[in-house]
Design a protein around this motif. Structure first.
Motif, PDB file in Angstrom:
ATOM      1  N   VAL A 304       4.121  12.114  -4.249  1.00  0.00           N
ATOM      2  CA  VAL A 304       3.056  12.742  -3.881  1.00  0.00           C
ATOM      3  C   VAL A 304       1.687  12.236  -4.327  1.00  0.00           C
ATOM      4  CG1 VAL A 304       1.934  14.701  -3.121  1.00  0.00           C
ATOM      5  CG2 VAL A 304       4.120  14.553  -2.499  1.00  0.00           C
ATOM      6  N   GLY A 305       0.815  12.035  -3.646  1.00  0.00           N
ATOM      7  CA  GLY A 305      -0.470  11.577  -4.384  1.00  0.00           C
ATOM      8  C   GLY A 305      -1.041  10.224  -3.744  1.00  0.00           C
ATOM      9  N   GLU A 306      -2.244  10.571  -3.120  1.00  0.00           N
ATOM     10  CA  GLU A 306      -2.462   9.197  -2.288  1.00  0.00           C
ATOM     11  C   GLU A 306      -2.352   8.031  -3.013  1.00  0.00           C
ATOM     12  OE1 GLU A 306      -6.780   7.594  -0.796  1.00  0.00           O
ATOM     13  OE2 GLU A 306      -6.278   9.738  -0.058  1.00  0.00           O
ATOM     14  N   ILE A 307      -3.026   7.787  -4.481  1.00  0.00           N
ATOM     15  CA  ILE A 307      -3.084   6.613  -4.919  1.00  0.00           C
ATOM     16  C   ILE A 307      -1.463   5.972  -4.976  1.00  0.00           C
ATOM     17  CG2 ILE A 307      -2.678   7.599  -7.215  1.00  0.00           C
ATOM     18  CD1 ILE A 307      -4.413   4.157  -6.325  1.00  0.00           C
ATOM     19  N   ASN A 308      -0.332   6.688  -5.109  1.00  0.00           N
ATOM     20  CA  ASN A 308       0.811   6.484  -5.357  1.00  0.00           C
ATOM     21  C   ASN A 308       1.171   5.336  -3.868  1.00  0.00           C
ATOM     22  OD1 ASN A 308       1.395   7.585  -7.914  1.00  0.00           O
ATOM     23  ND2 ASN A 308       1.651   9.552  -7.026  1.00  0.00           N
ATOM     24  N   VAL A 309       0.894   6.149  -2.834  1.00  0.00           N
ATOM     25  CA  VAL A 309       1.197   5.485  -1.683  1.00  0.00           C
ATOM     26  C   VAL A 309       0.116   4.362  -1.270  1.00  0.00           C
ATOM     27  CG1 VAL A 309       1.211   5.839   0.958  1.00  0.00           C
ATOM     28  CG2 VAL A 309       1.626   7.558  -0.577  1.00  0.00           C
ATOM     29  N   SER A 310      -1.074   4.476  -1.519  1.00  0.00           N
ATOM     30  CA  SER A 310      -1.792   3.247  -1.526  1.00  0.00           C
ATOM     31  C   SER A 310      -1.490   2.092  -2.384  1.00  0.00           C
ATOM     32  CB  SER A 310      -3.464   3.577  -2.079  1.00  0.00           C
ATOM     33  OG  SER A 310      -3.943   4.738  -1.087  1.00  0.00           O
ATOM     34  N   THR A 311      -1.175   2.171  -3.314  1.00  0.00           N
ATOM     35  CA  THR A 311      -0.632   1.311  -4.528  1.00  0.00           C
ATOM     36  C   THR A 311       0.543   0.376  -3.923  1.00  0.00           C
ATOM     37  OG1 THR A 311      -1.549   2.365  -6.426  1.00  0.00           O
ATOM     38  CG2 THR A 311       0.168   0.764  -6.904  1.00  0.00           C
ATOM     39  N   GLU A 312       1.691   1.241  -3.586  1.00  0.00           N
ATOM     40  CA  GLU A 312       2.827   0.588  -3.012  1.00  0.00           C
ATOM     41  C   GLU A 312       2.475  -0.070  -1.400  1.00  0.00           C
ATOM     42  OE1 GLU A 312       6.657  -0.757  -3.241  1.00  0.00           O
ATOM     43  OE2 GLU A 312       5.332   0.516  -4.775  1.00  0.00           O
ATOM     44  N   LEU A 313       1.500   0.411  -0.673  1.00  0.00           N
ATOM     45  CA  LEU A 313       1.234  -0.020   0.616  1.00  0.00           C
ATOM     46  C   LEU A 313       0.514  -1.447   0.485  1.00  0.00           C
ATOM     47  CD1 LEU A 313       1.248   0.584   3.575  1.00  0.00           C
ATOM     48  CD2 LEU A 313      -0.872   1.942   3.237  1.00  0.00           C
ATOM     49  N   VAL A 314      -0.376  -1.557  -0.577  1.00  0.00           N
ATOM     50  CA  VAL A 314      -1.147  -2.934  -1.133  1.00  0.00           C
ATOM     51  C   VAL A 314      -0.102  -3.879  -1.474  1.00  0.00           C
ATOM     52  CG1 VAL A 314      -2.850  -3.768  -2.437  1.00  0.00           C
ATOM     53  CG2 VAL A 314      -3.268  -1.724  -1.308  1.00  0.00           C
ATOM     54  N   ARG A 315       0.774  -3.304  -2.353  1.00  0.00           N
ATOM     55  CA  ARG A 315       1.858  -4.148  -3.159  1.00  0.00           C
ATOM     56  C   ARG A 315       2.738  -4.986  -2.090  1.00  0.00           C
ATOM     57  NH1 ARG A 315       6.803  -5.020  -5.103  1.00  0.00           N
ATOM     58  NH2 ARG A 315       7.403  -3.156  -3.973  1.00  0.00           N
ATOM     59  N   GLN A 316       3.191  -4.095  -1.097  1.00  0.00           N
ATOM     60  CA  GLN A 316       3.948  -4.701  -0.224  1.00  0.00           C
ATOM     61  C   GLN A 316       3.310  -5.230   1.118  1.00  0.00           C
ATOM     62  OE1 GLN A 316       7.251  -2.055   1.317  1.00  0.00           O
ATOM     63  NE2 GLN A 316       7.470  -1.093  -0.617  1.00  0.00           N
ATOM     64  N   LYS A 317       1.903  -5.341   1.030  1.00  0.00           N
ATOM     65  CA  LYS A 317       1.107  -5.920   2.091  1.00  0.00           C
ATOM     66  C   LYS A 317       1.565  -5.295   3.539  1.00  0.00           C
ATOM     67  CE  LYS A 317       0.455 -10.409  -0.014  1.00  0.00           C
ATOM     68  NZ  LYS A 317       0.596 -11.816   0.141  1.00  0.00           N
ATOM     69  N   GLY A 318       1.702  -3.784   3.228  1.00  0.00           N
ATOM     70  CA  GLY A 318       2.168  -2.965   4.402  1.00  0.00           C
ATOM     71  C   GLY A 318       1.085  -2.938   5.333  1.00  0.00           C
ATOM     72  N   VAL A 319       1.637  -2.419   6.748  1.00  0.00           N
ATOM     73  CA  VAL A 319       0.660  -2.199   7.768  1.00  0.00           C
ATOM     74  C   VAL A 319       0.013  -0.823   8.082  1.00  0.00           C
ATOM     75  CG1 VAL A 319       1.393  -4.444   8.754  1.00  0.00           C
ATOM     76  CG2 VAL A 319       2.527  -2.219   9.470  1.00  0.00           C
ATOM     77  N   PHE A 320       0.758   0.032   7.495  1.00  0.00           N
ATOM     78  CA  PHE A 320       0.713   1.492   7.725  1.00  0.00           C
ATOM     79  C   PHE A 320       1.409   2.442   6.878  1.00  0.00           C
ATOM     80  CE2 PHE A 320       1.406   5.533   9.978  1.00  0.00           C
ATOM     81  CZ  PHE A 320       0.269   5.743  10.485  1.00  0.00           C
ATOM     82  N   GLY A 321       0.642   3.498   6.669  1.00  0.00           N
ATOM     83  CA  GLY A 321       1.270   4.635   5.751  1.00  0.00           C
ATOM     84  C   GLY A 321       0.335   5.869   5.885  1.00  0.00           C
ATOM     85  N   GLY A 322       0.646   6.684   4.833  1.00  0.00           N
ATOM     86  CA  GLY A 322       0.176   7.882   4.781  1.00  0.00           C
ATOM     87  C   GLY A 322       1.017   8.936   4.317  1.00  0.00           C
ATOM     88  N   GLY A 324       2.279  13.158   4.776  1.00  0.00           N
ATOM     89  CA  GLY A 324       2.712  14.005   5.916  1.00  0.00           C
ATOM     90  C   GLY A 324       1.990  15.196   6.179  1.00  0.00           C
ATOM     91  N   ASN A 325       0.987  15.270   5.178  1.00  0.00           N
ATOM     92  CA  ASN A 325      -0.052  16.530   5.509  1.00  0.00           C
ATOM     93  C   ASN A 325      -1.228  15.820   6.462  1.00  0.00           C
ATOM     94  OD1 ASN A 325      -1.616  14.606   3.891  1.00  0.00           O
ATOM     95  ND2 ASN A 325      -1.774  15.989   1.976  1.00  0.00           N
ATOM     96  N   GLY A 326      -0.974  15.038   7.173  1.00  0.00           N
ATOM     97  CA  GLY A 326      -1.996  14.722   8.184  1.00  0.00           C
ATOM     98  C   GLY A 326      -2.870  13.486   7.771  1.00  0.00           C
ATOM     99  N   GLY A 327      -2.527  12.782   6.629  1.00  0.00           N
ATOM    100  CA  GLY A 327      -3.197  11.678   6.164  1.00  0.00           C
ATOM    101  C   GLY A 327      -2.883  10.417   6.484  1.00  0.00           C
ATOM    102  N   ALA A 328      -3.399   9.461   7.568  1.00  0.00           N
ATOM    103  CA  ALA A 328      -3.010   8.581   8.024  1.00  0.00           C
ATOM    104  C   ALA A 328      -3.874   7.316   7.156  1.00  0.00           C
ATOM    105  CB  ALA A 328      -3.210   8.130   9.618  1.00  0.00           C
ATOM    106  N   MET A 329      -2.992   6.425   7.041  1.00  0.00           N
ATOM    107  CA  MET A 329      -3.773   5.158   6.081  1.00  0.00           C
ATOM    108  C   MET A 329      -3.557   3.770   7.073  1.00  0.00           C
ATOM    109  SD  MET A 329      -2.262   5.474   2.276  1.00  0.00           S
ATOM    110  CE  MET A 329      -2.481   6.925   1.347  1.00  0.00           C
ATOM    111  N   ALA A 330      -4.465   3.035   7.279  1.00  0.00           N
ATOM    112  CA  ALA A 330      -4.500   1.707   7.964  1.00  0.00           C
ATOM    113  C   ALA A 330      -5.310   1.031   7.057  1.00  0.00           C
ATOM    114  CB  ALA A 330      -5.049   1.703   9.263  1.00  0.00           C
ATOM    115  N   PRO A 331      -4.402   0.046   6.349  1.00  0.00           N
ATOM    116  CA  PRO A 331      -4.947  -0.968   5.282  1.00  0.00           C
ATOM    117  C   PRO A 331      -5.987  -1.925   5.947  1.00  0.00           C
ATOM    118  CG  PRO A 331      -2.819  -0.820   5.093  1.00  0.00           C
ATOM    119  CD  PRO A 331      -3.061  -0.124   6.374  1.00  0.00           C
ATOM    120  N   GLU A 332      -6.035  -2.224   7.444  1.00  0.00           N
ATOM    121  CA  GLU A 332      -7.190  -2.818   7.949  1.00  0.00           C
ATOM    122  C   GLU A 332      -8.418  -2.279   7.800  1.00  0.00           C
ATOM    123  OE1 GLU A 332      -8.765  -4.053  12.533  1.00  0.00           O
ATOM    124  OE2 GLU A 332      -6.557  -3.966  12.235  1.00  0.00           O
ATOM    125  N   ILE A 333      -8.479  -0.882   7.858  1.00  0.00           N
ATOM    126  CA  ILE A 333      -9.709  -0.125   7.603  1.00  0.00           C
ATOM    127  C   ILE A 333      -9.904   0.036   6.163  1.00  0.00           C
ATOM    128  CG2 ILE A 333     -10.987   1.632   8.040  1.00  0.00           C
ATOM    129  CD1 ILE A 333     -10.362   0.167  10.371  1.00  0.00           C
TER     130      ILE A 333
END
Length: 448
Positions: A304-322, A324-333
């Motif tokens: 848990v912790g936004e930066i943990n998700v963000s870091t892995e999302l960027v590292r994997q060149k992921g398309v979507f993440g977030g 479960g407390n209602g925080g959606a992440m779209a790397p395009e934005i």
């Protein structure tokens, strides 16, 4: 007296008790040094203590030699995006997010627009413990520059999101009730919804920081919104927390569907249009597992912790993440939690599918999730974790963040909060009875 909370989520406490001007000054001065005494963007939510904390932050930064760009009241994702947009050396967001009104906090943002990582904090946090800080002479004091365009720029960025068809949403003439809990979302969310062609009913959209109900957007706190959706015969109700990085949804029937559905619904639409790796935290509903399996994409879980998700999302060149407390992440934005990104995706899903919120919810696998928190000040957490780890024989144990145990289609997790002085227990199962049973078993293991 409560303790000052220092974690990967920043520094937060009760104003005048643990989050004092002296504490704020020390951390602002330390961040000035961390940023090389360069340019720092500052934004805040609408809390009544926000102006006090803001002035102390300004004093720490400017007296250290930094230039400050002041965004005023701005959402947390808005500040993160503007740090990158303005090519600043860092940012400070003054917000205690979902915490009650007596709390406030400092969240620290690096030059790429992301919160400081665990590694970054090993460098930054010791700076705040120093006994003295650099202070510049009168002729080295730099400006505090007001920047009123942040909301406009971020709104335009959201409206250009490639997965959003503004005309399709506009044609539906959705009636939306938006509850901004009188927080920072008040200056952004209603305007974005109107730009998408929605008919908007504003509820608690005066950014004065006087929260009309507990600010965390959980179902128990959304009774006013549920009633308003029914009263106005709206298609959907949206609720955000005070800094607008979390989104909760109320159906056309006036039912709060739970924050976990925010991420699942957004992911279901997103992956139908664009496939790729997905990253969420360990406390997110297993609905996301089912959605990812449906589209054949890789799912990774982080602590848990936004930066943990963000870091892995960027590292994997992921398309979507977030989360479960209602925080959606779209790397395009931007790979950060954002309620506005979530609102756009839900409206687009409704427009593209022709279904109501209730219809979309019915199309997802059904699980029951129970989230509880307990004062753990008198608990030996090391021993509690040992009991928990061994308390569910045959389960698959994950120790990335506290202890999570998966048992078939069910799971239960015990972890210490990053934002409150509590231990959290989350249990999810195919039925409410099973989830409650796991919760009671976990509570017994917590307290021994």
């Amino acid at each position: 007296m409560s303790a000052l909370m220092v974690s990967i989520s920043g520094v937060r406490g009760i104003v005048g008790e643990t989050l004092t001007p002296e504490v704020v000054l020390a951390y602002a001065s330390a961040f000035a040094e961390y940023c090389g005494y360069g340019t720092v963007v500052v934004g805040r939510d609408s809390r009544v203590t926000g102006e006090l904390v803001r002035q102390v932050v300004f004093a720490g930064l400017v007296s250290s030699g930094c230039k400050v760009i002041d965004l005023g009241i701005c959402t947390t994702p808005g500040v993160q995006v503007m740090v990158k947009h303005l090519k600043a050396d860092g940012g400070i967001i003054i917000t205690a997010s979902h915490n009650p009104v007596q709390w406030n906090a400092l969240k620290f943002v690096g030059n790429k627009g992301f919160f400081l990582s665990k590694e970054d904090n090993t460098i930054f946090m010791p700076l705040a413990a120093k006994s003295g800080f650099k202070r510049v002479l009168w002729d080295e004091v730099k400006k505090i520059e007001a920047y009123p365009d942040a909301i406009r720029i971020y709104t335009q960025k959201l409206l250009k999101f490639s997965l959003i068809n503004k005309l399709a949403i506009k044609k539906k003439k959705f009636k939306v009730v938006i509850d901004c809990v009188n927080g920072a979302g008040s200056v952004m969310c209603p305007g974005l919804l109107r730009a998408l062609g929605c008919r908007v009913v504003e509820l608690n959209c005066k950014p004065d920081g006087l929260f009309p109900h507990e600010p965390e957007p959980t179902p128990a706190n959304l009774k006013q919104l549920c009633a308003a959706v029914k009263k106005h015969k709206a298609h959907v109700g949206f609720a955000v927390d005070p800094d607008a990085d979390r989104l909760a949804i109320v159906s056309e029937k006036g039912v709060a569907i739970g924050e976990e559905y925010t991420l699942a619904l957004c992911a279901d639409y997103f992956l139908s249009r664009k496939k790729g790796p997905v990253v969420v935290n360990l406390s997110t509903s297993r609905m996301i597992n089912d959605v990812c399996e449906k589209y054949g994409v890789k799912l990774t879980r982080t602590p848990v912790g936004e930066i943990n998700v963000s870091t892995e999302l960027v590292r994997q060149k992921g398309v979507f993440g977030g989360e479960g407390n209602g925080g959606a992440m779209a790397p395009e934005i931007h790979a950060c939690r954002d309620a506005c990104t979530g609102m756009e995706l839900v409206l687009q899903y409704m427009a593209a599918s022709g279904k109501s919120v209730s219809g979309l919810v019915a199309s997802l696998p059904s699980y029951a999730i129970v989230k509880t928190k307990y004062d753990c000040s008198a608990v030996d957490m090391a021993r509690a974790f040992d009991r928990f780890k061994n308390g569910f024989p045959g389960g698959a144990v994950d120790e990335q963040d506290g202890i999570r145990v998966d048992i078939g289609k069910s799971w239960v997790q015990l972890r210490k909060s990053n934002t409150e002085p509590v231990a959290r227990i989350i249990a999810e199962a195919p039925t409410a009875a099973e989830a409650q049973q796991l919760t009671e078993q976990a509570k017994a293991l917590l307290f021994g």
